[in-house]
Design a protein around this motif. Structure first.
Motif, PDB file in Angstrom:
ATOM      1  N   TYR A 175       5.467   1.193 -11.902  1.00  0.00           N
ATOM      2  CA  TYR A 175       5.856   0.143 -10.629  1.00  0.00           C
ATOM      3  C   TYR A 175       5.464  -0.799 -10.827  1.00  0.00           C
ATOM      4  CZ  TYR A 175       3.717  -2.140  -6.302  1.00  0.00           C
ATOM      5  OH  TYR A 175       3.670  -1.967  -4.922  1.00  0.00           O
ATOM      6  N   CYS A 230       2.818   6.012 -16.339  1.00  0.00           N
ATOM      7  CA  CYS A 230       1.803   6.445 -14.864  1.00  0.00           C
ATOM      8  C   CYS A 230       0.129   6.686 -15.920  1.00  0.00           C
ATOM      9  CB  CYS A 230       2.661   8.135 -14.624  1.00  0.00           C
ATOM     10  SG  CYS A 230       3.736   8.360 -14.066  1.00  0.00           S
ATOM     11  N   GLU A 244       1.196  -1.812   0.046  1.00  0.00           N
ATOM     12  CA  GLU A 244      -0.405   0.145  -0.177  1.00  0.00           C
ATOM     13  C   GLU A 244       1.027   1.460  -0.368  1.00  0.00           C
ATOM     14  OE1 GLU A 244      -3.333   2.205   3.070  1.00  0.00           O
ATOM     15  OE2 GLU A 244      -2.404   0.416   3.263  1.00  0.00           O
ATOM     16  N   TYR A 260       3.931   5.143  -5.578  1.00  0.00           N
ATOM     17  CA  TYR A 260       4.042   6.228  -7.216  1.00  0.00           C
ATOM     18  C   TYR A 260       3.029   6.783  -7.756  1.00  0.00           C
ATOM     19  CZ  TYR A 260       3.078   3.497 -12.150  1.00  0.00           C
ATOM     20  OH  TYR A 260       2.546   3.305 -13.243  1.00  0.00           O
ATOM     21  N   ARG A 261       1.557   7.024  -7.108  1.00  0.00           N
ATOM     22  CA  ARG A 261       0.576   7.147  -7.448  1.00  0.00           C
ATOM     23  C   ARG A 261       0.751   8.445  -7.307  1.00  0.00           C
ATOM     24  NH1 ARG A 261      -2.890   3.564  -4.424  1.00  0.00           N
ATOM     25  NH2 ARG A 261      -3.579   1.595  -5.889  1.00  0.00           N
ATOM     26  N   GLU A 262       1.636   9.377  -6.346  1.00  0.00           N
ATOM     27  CA  GLU A 262       1.346  10.614  -5.514  1.00  0.00           C
ATOM     28  C   GLU A 262       2.774  11.005  -7.076  1.00  0.00           C
ATOM     29  OE1 GLU A 262       3.050  12.353  -1.669  1.00  0.00           O
ATOM     30  OE2 GLU A 262       5.077  11.161  -2.885  1.00  0.00           O
ATOM     31  N   GLN A 263       3.810  10.522  -7.204  1.00  0.00           N
ATOM     32  CA  GLN A 263       4.305  10.335  -8.198  1.00  0.00           C
ATOM     33  C   GLN A 263       4.297  11.040  -9.564  1.00  0.00           C
ATOM     34  OE1 GLN A 263       7.886  12.235  -6.635  1.00  0.00           O
ATOM     35  NE2 GLN A 263       6.616  12.244  -4.995  1.00  0.00           N
ATOM     36  N   CYS A 264       3.586  10.625  -9.696  1.00  0.00           N
ATOM     37  CA  CYS A 264       2.714  10.166 -11.149  1.00  0.00           C
ATOM     38  C   CYS A 264       1.274  11.420 -11.334  1.00  0.00           C
ATOM     39  CB  CYS A 264       1.847   9.081 -11.389  1.00  0.00           C
ATOM     40  SG  CYS A 264       2.136   7.733 -12.091  1.00  0.00           S
ATOM     41  N   ARG A 265       1.269  11.441 -10.105  1.00  0.00           N
ATOM     42  CA  ARG A 265       0.309  13.362 -10.133  1.00  0.00           C
ATOM     43  C   ARG A 265       1.132  14.409 -10.552  1.00  0.00           C
ATOM     44  NH1 ARG A 265      -0.809  15.849  -5.481  1.00  0.00           N
ATOM     45  NH2 ARG A 265      -0.318  13.867  -4.416  1.00  0.00           N
ATOM     46  N   ARG A 285       2.590   1.646  -3.892  1.00  0.00           N
ATOM     47  CA  ARG A 285       1.602   1.917  -4.506  1.00  0.00           C
ATOM     48  C   ARG A 285       1.282   3.293  -4.347  1.00  0.00           C
ATOM     49  NH1 ARG A 285      -0.507  -3.013  -3.800  1.00  0.00           N
ATOM     50  NH2 ARG A 285      -2.152  -1.951  -2.401  1.00  0.00           N
ATOM     51  N   ASN A 286       0.922   3.770  -2.944  1.00  0.00           N
ATOM     52  CA  ASN A 286       0.441   5.627  -2.765  1.00  0.00           C
ATOM     53  C   ASN A 286       1.778   5.756  -3.508  1.00  0.00           C
ATOM     54  OD1 ASN A 286      -1.917   4.810  -1.712  1.00  0.00           O
ATOM     55  ND2 ASN A 286      -1.285   4.773   0.867  1.00  0.00           N
TER      56      ASN A 286
END
Length: 453
Positions: A418, A453, A400, A406-411, A403-404
């Protein structure tokens, strides 16, 4: 229906009386506050010598009560007899971040551990900053292989952020490389064989002792500063050799803490390295300590979790102020110099961290919330592409958090990849390692980073 008896419904039995258990219920915050109070009643605080004056720039920068300053001093790691690791330079505040204070050729002790010819190995001591930006120092080891770099351009450098899950200075890879293998040498200094594989590929390898002189285990800001300043130190000491080199970072587990801290601090702390650091691969990522407070407390991982809380407390003494007398005795004893392989074994007792606190439910306190916030480093954008991987069946460092991240850095617009890897922490480390290293190898050879991303 004629002649058949009709059954009457049975009467509803009266509800049993509910006993009054109000006096037996646990107090708010769990079962342990009463035990915490009992511990402090029967165990006196340890005798701690008052601090007459600041012992380091770190303490000069901190606003601490005399008693808390004395406690912090007593919890710091003991000297190990080598000034490269022990001595605070008198003029530290006059130096710039990354400026080399001293260096030593450690080729004679490093070469046997490399199992291959090397051109040289240098132990560097350089100026860095603590968690609050005050002057501090760190050490790192640069290993240069004998073989010439086979491709055009200067030799690239792999920054191998090893998992220094430890509280004592003899537990660092720099100490092992400078003094030879010893009882405190960590197995993870050599497995996976990132240093050896990189050297065989012709890369130089930089291994930071990223916990700093206070051995602030798991503190990502200290680690990030130490890693970035190690790169500055190499470029400043050997500009003709590495001044134009690409640098790429790798780290797993405790090494991922340092890598996570470093990539998020590039823009604010070392912006000149944004074009120098070409990528970072990090796996088994402890990116969110609030998640780890749920997954590592009160089980076999509890001693490692307690060690991390204590390590962070060396840089953030407000944590030390919440230790009860039992914890203060432990934190000022010889336990303060243990390596992870030693204190991790205490996890068999599966003690919750509540037993070391003087407040109820410490992991849900305002203090914990603040520590989660500052160590998460949320919404800080990496200035370099990222390769993030984590075991899908991880139970101590759940996917978790990775993954969070990864999502943060993509945003935030970072080029990132990932990979969900089969297995828990150890299996995932082995299965996820090859692709992560191939990704880093491409970055060091100038191949543009892909983004998924």
């Amino acid at each position: 229906m004629t002649g058949q008896a009709v059954a009457e419904p049975l009467p509803t039995p009266p509800a049993p009386a509910v006993p009054d258990v109000s006096g037996m219920l646990p107090p708010p915050g769990g079962l342990l506050p009463g035990l915490q109070q009992f511990i402090d009643r029967i165990i006196p605080p340890p005798p701690i010598t008052p601090v007459p004056e600041p012992i380091s720039p770190t303490q000069q920068a901190a606003t601490l009560s005399p008693s808390l300053a004395a406690l912090r001093k007593a919890t710091l790691p003991a000297p190990i007899g080598d000034p490269m690791f022990d001595a605070w330079p008198a003029n530290l505040g006059e130096l710039t971040e990354g400026q080399v204070i001293d260096y030593r050729d450690v080729s004679a002790t490093t070469a046997p551990l490399m199992l291959m010819p090397i051109q040289r190995a240098l132990l560097l001591k350089y100026r860095t900053a603590d968690a609050h930006g005050a002057p501090s120092y760190a050490t790192a080891t640069l290993i240069v292989p004998t073989a010439a770099w086979p491709a055009p351009g200067p030799r690239p450098v792999v920054v191998n952020n090893l998992p220094i899950d430890a509280l004592g200075r003899t537990c660092t890879p720099g100490y092992t490389l400078a003094h030879g293998a010893n009882s405190d040498t960590s197995f993870t200094d050599f497995v996976p064989p990132t240093t050896h594989a990189a050297a065989l590929r012709g890369y130089a390898v930089l291994i930071p002792d990223h916990e700093g002189p206070s051995m602030a285990y798991a503190e990502p800001v200290v680690a990030g500063h130490a890693v970035l300043d190690a790169i500055r130190a190499v470029r400043g000491l050997l500009p003709g050799e590495f001044g134009a080199s690409r640098f790429g970072m790798a780290g797993y587990s405790g090494g991922a803490i340092a890598t996570h801290g470093a990539v998020k601090l590039i823009s604010s702390y070392a912006p000149e390295l944004a074009e120098v650091i070409v990528g970072a691969a990090l796996g088994g990522v402890p990116a969110d300590y609030e998640i780890l407070a749920r997954s590592m407390n009160g089980n076999l991982a509890s001693a490692v979790f307690m060690g991390a809380v204590f390590g962070i407390g060396r840089e953030r003494p407000e944590i030390l102020a919440r230790m009860n007398n039992l914890a203060q005795w432990a934190a000022t004893s010889r336990l303060k110099d243990l390596c992870g392989s030693s204190f991790g074994a205490v996890g068999v007792l599966m003690l919750p961290i509540d037993i070391a606190a003087n407040i109820p439910d410490p992991l849900h306190s305002d203090l914990a919330t603040d520590i989660y916030r500052v160590t998460r480093m949320a919404d800080m954008k990496s200035a370099t592409p990222l390769y993030i991987y984590n075991g899908e069946q991880e139970f101590w460092i759940p996917a978790e958090g990775a993954r969070n991240l990864y999502r943060e850095q993509c945003r935030l617009g970072v080029s990132a990849v990932y990979r969900s890897v089969l297995g828990e922490h150890i299996i995932a480390a082995a299965l996820g390692y090859p692709e992560a290293m191939l990704w880093l190898d491409d970055r060091l050879r100038g191949v543009p980073a892909p983004s998924e991303c």
